[in-house]
Design a protein around this motif. Sequence first.
Motif, PDB file in Angstrom:
ATOM      1  N   UNK A 121     -23.064 -13.495  30.326  1.00 34.82           N
ATOM      2  CA  UNK A 121     -24.482 -13.268  29.767  1.00 34.82           C
ATOM      3  C   UNK A 121     -25.699 -13.657  30.844  1.00 34.82           C
ATOM      4  N   UNK A 122     -25.839 -13.828  32.212  1.00 27.89           N
ATOM      5  CA  UNK A 122     -27.356 -13.677  32.555  1.00 27.89           C
ATOM      6  C   UNK A 122     -28.350 -13.632  31.983  1.00 27.89           C
ATOM      7  N   UNK A 123     -28.921 -14.688  31.361  1.00 25.98           N
ATOM      8  CA  UNK A 123     -30.738 -14.941  30.557  1.00 25.98           C
ATOM      9  C   UNK A 123     -31.506 -15.078  31.704  1.00 25.98           C
ATOM     10  N   UNK A 124     -32.903 -14.513  32.322  1.00 26.41           N
ATOM     11  CA  UNK A 124     -34.057 -15.121  32.929  1.00 26.41           C
ATOM     12  C   UNK A 124     -35.042 -14.543  32.035  1.00 26.41           C
ATOM     13  N   UNK A 125     -35.893 -15.858  32.456  1.00 29.09           N
ATOM     14  CA  UNK A 125     -36.758 -15.332  31.532  1.00 29.09           C
ATOM     15  C   UNK A 125     -38.223 -15.615  31.676  1.00 29.09           C
ATOM     16  N   UNK A 126     -37.954 -15.307  33.277  1.00 30.80           N
ATOM     17  CA  UNK A 126     -39.640 -15.261  33.943  1.00 30.80           C
ATOM     18  C   UNK A 126     -40.177 -13.742  35.027  1.00 30.80           C
ATOM     19  N   UNK A 127     -40.852 -13.999  35.406  1.00 34.58           N
ATOM     20  CA  UNK A 127     -41.773 -12.743  36.473  1.00 34.58           C
ATOM     21  C   UNK A 127     -41.077 -13.103  37.580  1.00 34.58           C
ATOM     22  N   UNK A 128     -40.572 -11.897  38.678  1.00 35.48           N
ATOM     23  CA  UNK A 128     -40.592 -12.257  39.760  1.00 35.48           C
ATOM     24  C   UNK A 128     -41.152 -12.899  40.703  1.00 35.48           C
ATOM     25  N   UNK A 129     -42.591 -13.368  40.373  1.00 35.49           N
ATOM     26  CA  UNK A 129     -43.624 -13.942  41.247  1.00 35.49           C
ATOM     27  C   UNK A 129     -43.604 -15.342  40.480  1.00 35.49           C
ATOM     28  N   UNK A 183     -38.432 -21.645  37.953  1.00 33.99           N
ATOM     29  CA  UNK A 183     -38.099 -20.192  37.483  1.00 33.99           C
ATOM     30  C   UNK A 183     -36.481 -20.563  36.166  1.00 33.99           C
ATOM     31  N   UNK A 184     -36.095 -20.184  34.841  1.00 36.69           N
ATOM     32  CA  UNK A 184     -35.796 -20.067  33.919  1.00 36.69           C
ATOM     33  C   UNK A 184     -34.299 -19.623  33.653  1.00 36.69           C
ATOM     34  N   UNK A 185     -33.063 -19.711  33.957  1.00 36.17           N
ATOM     35  CA  UNK A 185     -32.427 -19.301  33.945  1.00 36.17           C
ATOM     36  C   UNK A 185     -31.540 -19.540  33.384  1.00 36.17           C
ATOM     37  N   UNK A 186     -30.213 -19.110  32.353  1.00 36.13           N
ATOM     38  CA  UNK A 186     -29.422 -19.433  31.984  1.00 36.13           C
ATOM     39  C   UNK A 186     -28.515 -18.381  31.273  1.00 36.13           C
ATOM     40  N   UNK A 187     -26.503 -19.123  31.992  1.00 38.46           N
ATOM     41  CA  UNK A 187     -25.645 -18.813  31.181  1.00 38.46           C
ATOM     42  C   UNK A 187     -25.274 -18.828  30.079  1.00 38.46           C
ATOM     43  N   UNK A 188     -24.538 -17.403  29.679  1.00 37.48           N
ATOM     44  CA  UNK A 188     -24.487 -17.635  27.928  1.00 37.48           C
ATOM     45  C   UNK A 188     -23.059 -16.751  27.675  1.00 37.48           C
ATOM     46  N   UNK A 189     -22.127 -18.284  26.772  1.00 38.23           N
ATOM     47  CA  UNK A 189     -20.843 -17.019  26.732  1.00 38.23           C
ATOM     48  C   UNK A 189     -21.216 -17.844  25.028  1.00 38.23           C
ATOM     49  N   UNK A 190     -20.303 -16.193  23.814  1.00 37.48           N
ATOM     50  CA  UNK A 190     -20.213 -16.283  23.133  1.00 37.48           C
ATOM     51  C   UNK A 190     -18.945 -17.835  22.691  1.00 37.48           C
ATOM     52  N   UNK A 191     -19.177 -17.748  21.572  1.00 33.45           N
ATOM     53  CA  UNK A 191     -17.379 -19.259  21.753  1.00 33.45           C
ATOM     54  C   UNK A 191     -16.621 -19.043  20.217  1.00 33.45           C
ATOM     55  N   UNK A 192     -15.800 -19.167  20.642  1.00 31.93           N
ATOM     56  CA  UNK A 192     -14.517 -18.311  19.739  1.00 31.93           C
ATOM     57  C   UNK A 192     -14.880 -19.266  18.531  1.00 31.93           C
TER      58      UNK A 192
END
Length: 404
Positions: free
Chosen positions: A324-332, A338-347
């Motif tokens: 999952x790519x999480x993006x927090x900011x306006x394109x401006x 800019x704060x971005x995150x990659x996320x994976x559910x953990x077993x």
Amino acid sequence: MQAFRPLLALLVGAATARALKMNSWQARLDKALLDVDLGLGSRLRLFGKAVTDPALAADVQRSLSAIRASGFAQGHPEAIDTLFPMGTTARADLEGLAALRRQIPEVLQQQRRQPLSDAPRGAVPLPPLPDAAEVLSSLVALATDREKQASLREETKDLLRRTPKGLETPKYAVVRTLDGPGTLGAAELRAYEPFTVARTSMRGSGAGAAGEGFNTLAAYLFGKNERAQSMAMTMPVQTAMRDADGACAQPSSMAFVLPARFADAPPAPLASSGVRIDTVPARLVAVQAFAGLATDEEVQRQRAQLLRALADASLAPADGAELILLQYNSPLTVPWRRRNEVALEVAGGIAAARAAAAAGAAAIVGGAAPDSEPAGGVAATAVASAGASAPLAARPSQDESDEL
């Protein structure tokens, strides 16, 4: 989530020793120069305390000595660690700018590869120019309405904030940080509470498909639903990525988190909108933050880094977990903020969360404080996101922090 509260309290209490010292000259100078919410008087007081701190001259001299002794190529990392430690906005800006050096060529290359046929289907034509009288009326209203002026100021400040203010997010608690060279801090294990999303499938890849997905969801959120109910914007925007043969492929869906007050009974999407409502259950998620632009190559790099951090912690993604790519900011927003995150559910789910929290607490209590812990660290995130009844020593009030 109640089961995590005692462990979170222990993490919060221990984390205060790991955080960037708020009364250091680095923290004071960083806040004085780069905090968009600080008043002029507070800036001047913090600046004065920073430049008169004897440690400043000593740290500058130590940094210069490291560069003279090892040369710029070998000595500048030590100098940067001394002058701009992890947890400062200046450090995050430097690493964000460094990331852009590789991301911008990737964006340009991606645009050259993008076929014209991938343009968003059913694109809406450009709207007509606004009526001059309406524009004048809006300007007059802005000039006389203090609430609108304050809102505009906050929106403008958000273009310089790494995390926008005033937008609702899913509730979670950080139960452990994972070792790794993340540009915005170590990877985290987060225990998320359930939340509800509006989701639409992605057709194709690239900016065109992303724009089409965003516009579809925004239309639903802003009133194109069975109730004609307008809802507030939330964050982050979530893009699920298909995972084939160990490598992420094109996006599969995009989702907006619904405000909590609509989670149990959200407005039904219009039948032809392509929007569906999903409930995301409570789960344990590993997250790696990064700055700049979320190019395909950058997402791959961050995914690989997150998988290494999980492996080092003897953890693994859940079977079939989507990236999952999480993006927090306006394109401006300025790109390096800019704060971005990659996320994976953990077993392992909640059981793994308890074990991770216990292991993390033992590591914090028994080990030396790492230099890479961001300001506030686990304490700030746990208190802010989970509402844990834990000490607030790591989160001074605005007035207190102005005088540090």
